[in-house]
Design an enzyme around this catalytic site. Structure first.
Site, short mmCIF file in Angstrom:
data_model
loop_
_atom_site.label_atom_id
_atom_site.label_comp_id
_atom_site.label_asym_id
_atom_site.label_seq_id
_atom_site.Cartn_x
_atom_site.Cartn_y
_atom_site.Cartn_z
N THR A 1 -15.27 -14.61 -4.81
CA THR A 1 -14.14 -13.93 -5.44
C THR A 1 -13.59 -12.87 -4.51
O THR A 1 -14.33 -12.25 -3.75
CB THR A 1 -14.53 -13.26 -6.78
OG1 THR A 1 -13.38 -12.62 -7.34
CG2 THR A 1 -15.63 -12.22 -6.61
N ALA B 1 -11.41 -7.28 -6.48
CA ALA B 1 -12.23 -6.10 -6.16
C ALA B 1 -13.04 -5.64 -7.38
O ALA B 1 -14.19 -5.20 -7.24
CB ALA B 1 -11.33 -4.97 -5.66
N ASP C 1 -15.63 -17.12 -13.39
CA ASP C 1 -14.28 -17.27 -13.92
C ASP C 1 -14.31 -16.63 -15.29
O ASP C 1 -15.18 -16.92 -16.12
CB ASP C 1 -13.83 -18.73 -14.01
CG ASP C 1 -12.32 -18.79 -14.19
OD1 ASP C 1 -11.60 -18.38 -13.26
OD2 ASP C 1 -11.84 -19.18 -15.27
N SER C 2 -13.39 -15.73 -15.51
CA SER C 2 -13.48 -14.93 -16.72
C SER C 2 -12.10 -14.65 -17.27
O SER C 2 -11.08 -14.94 -16.64
CB SER C 2 -14.20 -13.62 -16.40
OG SER C 2 -13.62 -13.02 -15.27
N ASP D 1 -9.54 -3.99 -19.55
CA ASP D 1 -10.53 -3.02 -20.05
C ASP D 1 -9.92 -1.91 -20.93
O ASP D 1 -10.50 -1.56 -21.95
CB ASP D 1 -11.31 -2.39 -18.89
CG ASP D 1 -12.42 -3.31 -18.38
OD1 ASP D 1 -12.92 -4.15 -19.15
OD2 ASP D 1 -12.79 -3.18 -17.20
N LYS E 1 -21.25 -0.59 -18.59
CA LYS E 1 -20.49 -1.83 -18.79
C LYS E 1 -21.31 -3.03 -18.32
O LYS E 1 -21.39 -4.04 -19.02
CB LYS E 1 -19.14 -1.77 -18.05
CG LYS E 1 -18.30 -3.03 -18.28
CD LYS E 1 -16.98 -3.07 -17.55
CE LYS E 1 -16.34 -4.44 -17.72
NZ LYS E 1 -15.22 -4.70 -16.82
N HIS F 1 -19.85 -9.18 -20.89
CA HIS F 1 -19.86 -10.63 -20.69
C HIS F 1 -20.38 -10.98 -19.29
O HIS F 1 -21.22 -11.85 -19.13
CB HIS F 1 -18.44 -11.17 -20.87
CG HIS F 1 -17.39 -10.48 -20.04
ND1 HIS F 1 -17.33 -9.11 -19.90
CD2 HIS F 1 -16.39 -10.96 -19.26
CE1 HIS F 1 -16.33 -8.79 -19.10
NE2 HIS F 1 -15.74 -9.90 -18.70
#
Ligand code: IMP
Length: 204
Positions: free
Chosen positions: A13, A16, A75-76, A167, A187, A192
């Site tokens: 990825t 950042a 992948d989100s 967020d 976090k 997730h």
């Protein structure tokens, strides 16, 4: 994948925000993390899958094939109940069809579009969830993919400066904060991505 302190993993990825959330926990686990910037020849990988799982595997396979190293890709995205789970796999490019305001980041434009599309949705219909599918692919072709989810409520006004993406508009009722009001370690413990990462770490 056996326990190996010298295991080198390439993070597939260039986001950042994701690199920050993935690199530290992997390093703490004794894994040597290599960034995509060491492999400029890889270029942009087309994410043309229709599910988070497919896209994570597409990215991880492409990077493992070029680097010859174990590759980990996430992948989100955000699923919003009132929008039939949109923006989902299109979360990063959700507002690419909207014109940017002067100085506005891509994340800020995505938030602006999402708040516009959900402006008339009442509080009780504002459920949403972050989803992270994480794939690990070895150069010998062995692969796995896991999913982590994190339930929240869509706010109407952004709050908090930490994190990235959506967020500031995702409120976590059990913490009384938005995801952007949590500190990064907190976090990672509950998100997730943190959940998916812990599952992937077990097999690395
Ligand atoms: P991807 O690079 O295609 O996986 O895009 C993921 C996108 O989903 C990001 O650019 C964000 O817009 C959103 N997203 C994923 N994870 C998070 C998160 O932890 N916080 C906020 N937004 C997220």
């Amino acid at each position: 994948m056996s326990q190996n302190k010298a295991l080198r993993v390439v993070l597939a990825t260039s986001n950042a925000g994701k690199v920050r959330e993935l690199a530290d926990p992997l390093t703490q686990f004794g894994v040597e993390v290599v960034g995509l910037s060491s492999y400029p020849e890889i270029g942009e990988i087309e994410e043309n899958g229709t599910t988070f799982e497919e896209n994570a595997l597409i990215k991880a396979r492409a990077v493992a094939a070029v680097t010859g190293l174990v590759s980990v890709a996430d992948d989100s995205g955000l699923e919003v109940d009132a929008l039939d789970n949109a923006p989902g796999v299109y979360s990063a490019r959700y507002a690419d069809d909207w014109e940017s305001q002067p100085g506005e980041s891509r994340d800020a434009r995505n938030i602006r579009k999402l708040l516009h599309e959900t402006a008339s949705v009442p509080t009780e219909g504002r459920g949403c969830r972050f989803v992270s599918c994480m794939a690990a692919v070895r150069p010998d072709g062995k692969e796995m993919v896991v999913r982590g989810t994190w339930e929240g409520q869509l706010l109407a006004t952004p709050r908090g400066d930490n994190g990235f993406g959506y967020d500031p508009i995702v409120y976590l009722p059990e913490y009384g904060k938005t995801s952007a009001e949590l500190d990064p370690e907190e976090k990672n413990r509950i998100s997730h991505r943190g959940k998916a990462l812990r599952r992937i770490r077990e097999v690395l």
